[in-house]
Design a protein around this motif. Structure first.
Motif, PDB file in Angstrom:
ATOM      1  N   ALA A 261       6.574  -7.032   2.321  1.00 51.53           N
ATOM      2  CA  ALA A 261       5.772  -7.259   3.528  1.00 51.53           C
ATOM      3  C   ALA A 261       4.316  -6.877   3.293  1.00 51.53           C
ATOM      4  N   CYS A 262       4.083  -5.729   2.681  1.00 50.24           N
ATOM      5  CA  CYS A 262       2.707  -5.291   2.413  1.00 50.24           C
ATOM      6  C   CYS A 262       2.006  -6.230   1.439  1.00 50.24           C
ATOM      7  N   LEU A 263       2.724  -6.686   0.417  1.00 49.81           N
ATOM      8  CA  LEU A 263       2.136  -7.617  -0.553  1.00 49.81           C
ATOM      9  C   LEU A 263       1.750  -8.936   0.110  1.00 49.81           C
ATOM     10  N   LYS A 264       2.515  -9.365   1.111  1.00 45.44           N
ATOM     11  CA  LYS A 264       2.232 -10.637   1.788  1.00 45.44           C
ATOM     12  C   LYS A 264       0.943 -10.581   2.596  1.00 45.44           C
ATOM     13  N   ILE A 265       0.670  -9.451   3.248  1.00 46.47           N
ATOM     14  CA  ILE A 265      -0.490  -9.378   4.146  1.00 46.47           C
ATOM     15  C   ILE A 265      -1.682  -8.671   3.504  1.00 46.47           C
ATOM     16  N   GLY A 266      -1.533  -8.270   2.248  1.00 43.21           N
ATOM     17  CA  GLY A 266      -2.657  -7.637   1.563  1.00 43.21           C
ATOM     18  C   GLY A 266      -2.854  -6.186   1.923  1.00 43.21           C
ATOM     19  N   ALA A 267      -1.852  -5.578   2.581  1.00 45.54           N
ATOM     20  CA  ALA A 267      -1.932  -4.145   2.856  1.00 45.54           C
ATOM     21  C   ALA A 267      -1.667  -3.367   1.573  1.00 45.54           C
ATOM     22  N   ILE A 268      -2.151  -2.135   1.532  1.00 42.71           N
ATOM     23  CA  ILE A 268      -1.945  -1.285   0.363  1.00 42.71           C
ATOM     24  C   ILE A 268      -0.827  -0.306   0.681  1.00 42.71           C
ATOM     25  N   MET A 269       0.282  -0.452  -0.009  1.00 44.84           N
ATOM     26  CA  MET A 269       1.415   0.443   0.204  1.00 44.84           C
ATOM     27  C   MET A 269       1.195   1.739  -0.571  1.00 44.84           C
ATOM     28  N   VAL A 270       1.485   2.863   0.082  1.00 46.07           N
ATOM     29  CA  VAL A 270       1.382   4.175  -0.556  1.00 46.07           C
ATOM     30  C   VAL A 270       2.801   4.721  -0.711  1.00 46.07           C
ATOM     31  N   PRO A 271       3.471   4.419  -1.839  1.00 46.55           N
ATOM     32  CA  PRO A 271       4.848   4.892  -2.029  1.00 46.55           C
ATOM     33  C   PRO A 271       4.851   6.355  -2.481  1.00 46.55           C
ATOM     34  N   VAL A 272       5.407   7.230  -1.653  1.00 41.99           N
ATOM     35  CA  VAL A 272       5.297   8.671  -1.888  1.00 41.99           C
ATOM     36  C   VAL A 272       6.666   9.263  -2.197  1.00 41.99           C
ATOM     37  N   ASN A 273       6.659  10.229  -3.072  1.00 46.06           N
ATOM     38  CA  ASN A 273       7.869  10.927  -3.489  1.00 46.06           C
ATOM     39  C   ASN A 273       8.515  11.617  -2.285  1.00 46.06           C
ATOM     40  N   THR A 274       9.742  11.245  -1.966  1.00 49.76           N
ATOM     41  CA  THR A 274      10.422  11.800  -0.803  1.00 49.76           C
ATOM     42  C   THR A 274      10.866  13.248  -1.014  1.00 49.76           C
ATOM     43  N   LYS A 275      10.742  13.754  -2.231  1.00 49.95           N
ATOM     44  CA  LYS A 275      11.123  15.143  -2.511  1.00 49.95           C
ATOM     45  C   LYS A 275      10.001  16.129  -2.176  1.00 49.95           C
ATOM     46  N   LEU A 276       8.809  15.615  -1.926  1.00 53.43           N
ATOM     47  CA  LEU A 276       7.679  16.505  -1.699  1.00 53.43           C
ATOM     48  C   LEU A 276       7.817  17.258  -0.384  1.00 53.43           C
TER      49      LEU A 276
ATOM     50  N   ILE B 124      13.121 -11.269   6.289  1.00 56.27           N
ATOM     51  CA  ILE B 124      13.014  -9.890   6.786  1.00 56.27           C
ATOM     52  C   ILE B 124      11.625  -9.329   6.514  1.00 56.27           C
ATOM     53  N   SER B 125      11.113  -9.543   5.309  1.00 57.88           N
ATOM     54  CA  SER B 125       9.795  -9.010   4.963  1.00 57.88           C
ATOM     55  C   SER B 125       8.688  -9.688   5.762  1.00 57.88           C
ATOM     56  N   SER B 126       8.857 -10.986   6.078  1.00 57.37           N
ATOM     57  CA  SER B 126       7.853 -11.683   6.896  1.00 57.37           C
ATOM     58  C   SER B 126       7.822 -11.124   8.309  1.00 57.37           C
ATOM     59  N   THR B 127       8.987 -10.810   8.855  1.00 52.81           N
ATOM     60  CA  THR B 127       9.038 -10.218  10.195  1.00 52.81           C
ATOM     61  C   THR B 127       8.428  -8.818  10.185  1.00 52.81           C
ATOM     62  N   ILE B 128       8.706  -8.052   9.144  1.00 56.72           N
ATOM     63  CA  ILE B 128       8.080  -6.732   9.021  1.00 56.72           C
ATOM     64  C   ILE B 128       6.565  -6.869   8.925  1.00 56.72           C
ATOM     65  N   ALA B 129       6.103  -7.839   8.137  1.00 58.79           N
ATOM     66  CA  ALA B 129       4.665  -8.079   8.006  1.00 58.79           C
ATOM     67  C   ALA B 129       4.040  -8.369   9.367  1.00 58.79           C
ATOM     68  N   TYR B 130       4.704  -9.210  10.157  1.00 56.33           N
ATOM     69  CA  TYR B 130       4.214  -9.549  11.494  1.00 56.33           C
ATOM     70  C   TYR B 130       4.175  -8.303  12.385  1.00 56.33           C
ATOM     71  N   ASN B 131       5.218  -7.481  12.325  1.00 59.71           N
ATOM     72  CA  ASN B 131       5.262  -6.274  13.142  1.00 59.71           C
ATOM     73  C   ASN B 131       4.223  -5.243  12.711  1.00 59.71           C
ATOM     74  N   LEU B 132       3.958  -5.150  11.429  1.00 62.72           N
ATOM     75  CA  LEU B 132       2.891  -4.249  10.965  1.00 62.72           C
ATOM     76  C   LEU B 132       1.552  -4.672  11.553  1.00 62.72           C
ATOM     77  N   GLN B 133       1.314  -5.966  11.591  1.00 69.85           N
ATOM     78  CA  GLN B 133       0.068  -6.464  12.169  1.00 69.85           C
ATOM     79  C   GLN B 133       0.037  -6.275  13.681  1.00 69.85           C
ATOM     80  N   GLN B 134       1.151  -6.579  14.358  1.00 69.79           N
ATOM     81  CA  GLN B 134       1.185  -6.522  15.814  1.00 69.79           C
ATOM     82  C   GLN B 134       1.244  -5.095  16.352  1.00 69.79           C
TER      83      GLN B 134
END
Length: 532
Positions: free
Chosen positions: A96-111, A60-70
């Motif tokens: 997925a982000c760790l696989k492709i070297g993207a930087i994930m910005v995990p943000v507080n959903t309460k903001l 699942i994460s590999s497919t997400i990684a591919y879709n993020l790129q595409q």
């Protein structure tokens, strides 16, 4: 993955003599590949009626990684803005982000939109992945800051109530993602933490930081592929993200995800899934202890209980030991900037020293310094300075914070500490004017800036007041010709439109003037003595 605790000294982020594990993965992608190869059919993620094995999480994460790129042309170093809470999509997007070297910005959903607008325009993401029920909040952001429109061109909304079907937009295309070389100093996460200037600071966590964090947890807490943790704290916080989820990935353990904390649900999940690695903020442990359901359970299978994020009362710890009778207990101290653990208390620590946060983790170097920059002696109090491979290299695009927060290779924590004759560290107070509400960190200046934005507020100061459950809550001291105890609701509504709920003052005091120094600085200690 075989753990070999040999260490060596390297130069890291321009800092000399940083102690690191000699035998370490060079990127977290290596860890993922190793764990999938070794534990392909083992449970990785458990959520409600859903269960992903490591093979399924990998696919699942590999497919997400591919879709993020595409779909969004996400390349190494590009930011992916995540407004996801405790759902499997968070875990899949993280990998997925760790696989492709993207930087994930995990943000507080309460903001609220006002708080999100700064983080969005500062991190400049190429894509935004958000829960569907946050659509209204996201759509308000460009109304506050038009620049935000530049970073809201690529949005995918995830239905949190349909954890697999909700991922369909990120699984639209099938293919192999492009593998980029990832250096260990490349960014992995951009985690925003409250700033003393009233705006958040983006802590850039690199692969080497997160790798040493999971290795430290494995080394000090004895986790293995039989470990199972229950994440009830937010996954977007460093504890849920690093101490639990990514830690379990490293050892091949299982992560049970709880959408939100509820006493009975938490206890039932522990029993149902035989969760043996329990880690949480003391507030949750305190609330859990009030549940009648707890008396009906046998929790002898729990092997490790970790706690941190705020001080724990001795009576709370004593109660925990009657609940988890076969567990090893560990106090853990750290921060977002240290990618979680800086110190870990040993399991055999005497109850007389229960307030100690432990010894530095294997690769950590700590100093306790006075205001003149001199190291203090045993039982003397000073600011805790921290150095090691788990310490971030920098704050994102923040020259001021980088210049003032690091010195001689050490990160200046802002926490007041002392060390005893054994070398145990004790956290005594905070230099930073911060309120710790059940593990949620709130800087008073951030709340004060909102309060002072109201046209009928002349001055405002925010202080903590003690609470039996949360440790601390927010109190505001207001100077105003119009507000008083009869119309507090209007002021709270004003805050509710601009601040996350946990930051909104729950008590107010109205005064004619605030105590100040000759230079005009508000005397917080006087306010705390009078109203705290």
């Amino acid at each position: 993955m075989k753990f070999i605790p040999e260490i060596e000294s390297v130069t890291l982020f321009g800092r000399d003599h940083v102690s690191v594990f000699t035998h370490r993965p060079q990127s977290f992608r290596e860890i993922i590949e190793e764990v999938v190869s070794t534990f392909s059919s083992k449970e990785a993620i458990i959520y409600q009626n859903l269960c992903w094995t490591y093979k399924q999480l990998d696919d699942i994460s590999s497919t997400i990684a591919y879709n993020l790129q595409q779909q969004f042309d996400i390349q190494k170093g590009d930011r992916v803005f995540s407004l996801l809470g405790n759902i499997p999509a968070f875990a899949a997007l993280t990998i997925a982000c760790l696989k492709i070297g993207a930087i994930m910005v995990p943000v507080n959903t309460k903001l609220k939109a006002q708080e999100l607008s700064y983080i969005l325009t500062h991190s400049k993401p190429k894509a935004v992945i958000a829960e569907a029920d946050l659509t209204e909040t996201v759509e308000k952001i460009p109304l506050i800051d038009a620049e935000a429109l530049l970073y809201l061109q690529n949005i995918i909304y995830i239905d949190a109530d349909a954890p697999e079907a909700g991922l369909s937009s990120l699984l639209e295309y099938q293919g192999e993602y492009v593998v980029h070389e990832i250096a260990e100093t490349d960014g992995a996460f951009l985690c925003y933490t409250s700033g003393t200037t009233g705006v958040p600071k983006g802590a850039l966590i690199s692969h080497i930081n997160i790798i040493h964090t999971v290795m430290h947890y494995h080394y000090h807490l004895g986790s293995d592929d039989h470990s199972r943790t229950l994440v009830a704290v937010p996954l977007f916080h460093i504890t849920g993200l690093a101490a639990q989820f990514l830690h379990m990935v490293y050892v091949g353990g299982a992560t049970v995800i709880l959408r939100q904390y509820q006493n009975e649900e938490y206890i039932r999940h522990i029993v149902q899934h035989e969760v043996n690695f329990v880690i949480n903020v003391p507030t949750i442990f305190l609330m859990m202890g009030t549940s009648p359901l707890l008396k009906e359970q046998n929790l002898d299978f729990v092997k490790v209980v970790g706690y941190g994020g705020s001080p724990i009362y001795r009576q709370t710890l004593e109660q925990l030991k009657t609940i988890f009778t076969h567990a090893a207990f560990h106090n853990v101290y750290g921060a977002t900037e240290t990618t979680s653990p800086t110190t870990v208390a040993p399991a055999d620590l005497s109850m007389a020293k229960a307030s100690a946060v432990g010894f530095p983790v294997k690769n950590a170097q700590v100093k306790i310094m006075d205001t003149e920059g001199r190291e203090v002696g045993v039982h003397e109090v000073g600011q805790l300075w921290i150095k090691g491979p788990m310490v971030i290299g920098e704050y994102w695009d923040n020259e001021t914070a980088n210049a003032t927060s690091f010195q001689d290779g050490f990160w200046l924590s802002g926490d007041m500490a002392k060390r005893d004759e054994e070398g145990l560290i004790y956290i005594l107070d905070r230099m930073k004017d911060m309120i710790n509400r059940g593990g949620e960190k709130i800087f008073s200046i951030e709340v004060e800036d909102v309060l002072k934005g109201h046209p009928n507020v002349v001055e405002a100061a925010v202080i903590p007041y003690p609470d039996a459950i949360y440790g601390e809550k927010v109190k505001a001291i207001i100077v105003s010709n119009d507000f008083n105890s009869s119309n507090i609701a209007e002021l709270q509504q004003y805050c509710d439109e601009r601040l996350a709920k946990f930051k909104i003052p729950e008590r107010f005091e109205f005064v004619h003037e605030l105590p100040k120094t000759a230079s005009g600085k508000i005397l917080k200690h006087e306010l705390k003595a009078q109203f705290g």
